[in-house]
Scaffold this active site. Structure first.
Site, PDB file in Angstrom:
ATOM      1  N   HIS A   1      -0.070   4.500   1.003  1.00 31.54           N
ATOM      2  CA  HIS A   1       0.997   5.120   1.799  1.00 31.54           C
ATOM      3  C   HIS A   1       0.800   6.624   1.906  1.00 31.54           C
ATOM      4  CE1 HIS A   1       2.971   6.820  -1.766  1.00 31.54           C
ATOM      5  NE2 HIS A   1       2.757   5.648  -2.368  1.00 31.54           N
TER       6      HIS A   1
ATOM      7  N   CYS B   1       0.576   3.353  -6.795  1.00 35.15           N
ATOM      8  CA  CYS B   1       0.100   3.300  -5.410  1.00 35.15           C
ATOM      9  C   CYS B   1      -1.011   4.318  -5.151  1.00 35.15           C
ATOM     10  CB  CYS B   1       1.249   3.577  -4.446  1.00 35.15           C
ATOM     11  SG  CYS B   1       2.515   2.293  -4.462  1.00 35.15           S
TER      12      CYS B   1
END
Length: 199
Positions: free
Chosen positions: A159, A175
């Site tokens: 992301h 992440c």
């Protein structure tokens, strides 16, 4: 007298030029060392350590094919490598998990592309940080930035981030983070089902 002032100017110009060379970005330096001065060679040996993590890679040692495209995340060098099906190659600096216990390695795939991500902390994140909000909607304060690609592993994503200080660091809760402009570019190229390997 004229010779002396010219000499001073020459010395000043040399010192200013040397300072500019030292202050120039690492990527602007000639890292091959071909045709460089002794000072440049010394700089380049330091520069190599700084940019070695961003060396280009071939896909063949990591993937058997490029069907659907392939993403390789090198956690130690904090770089995301992407090969389109055509073989076109892209390289992006990224953020990686803070600690080894938050890190996951291995093969996965892109299962969902989210053009306007919202965010909820995972149960373990909320336990570690009870002061965090339960929900952040899409927008400028969203920790997932402007685009998100879900992986087949629960809670793991590639992301964007509005906090550009995180890129190139161990700074995430699991992440892989990219600059918003980079994740937007990658998002347009990546297909659902793309292969992903974290090493």
């Amino acid at each position: 007298m004229a010779d002396r002032s010219t000499n001073k100017l020459g010395r000043r110009a040399f010192l200013a030029g040397s300072a500019a060379a030292l202050a120039s970005p690492a990527l602007a330096q000639d890292v091959n060392g071909a045709g460089t001065t002794e000072i440049e060679r010394e700089l380049n040996s330091a520069v190599r350590r700084n940019i070695s993590s961003f060396r280009t890679l071939d896909w063949q040692p990591y993937f058997s094919n490029l069907s659907g495209g392939a993403i390789l995340v090198d956690l130690s060098s904090r770089a995301l490598h992407y090969w389109q099906e055509t073989g076109t190659y892209h390289l992006y600096p990224c953020s990686v998990p803070l600690t080894e216990d938050l890190t996951r390695r291995g093969r996965t795939s892109v299962t969902l592309k989210d053009p306007s991500p919202d965010w909820r902390p995972t149960p373990s994140m909320k336990k570690r940080n009870p002061e965090w909000p339960d929900y952040v909607g899409p927008g400028p304060d969203n920790p997932l930035g402007t685009r998100s690609m879900h992986l087949s592993w629960q809670y793991y994503r590639i992301h964007g981030t509005h906090d550009t200080r995180k890129i190139g660091r161990r700074s995430s809760n699991g992440c892989i983070g990219l600059y918003n402009e980079h994740v937007e570019e990658l998002y347009e190229m990546v297909q659902v089902g793309a292969q992903v390997l974290l090493i």
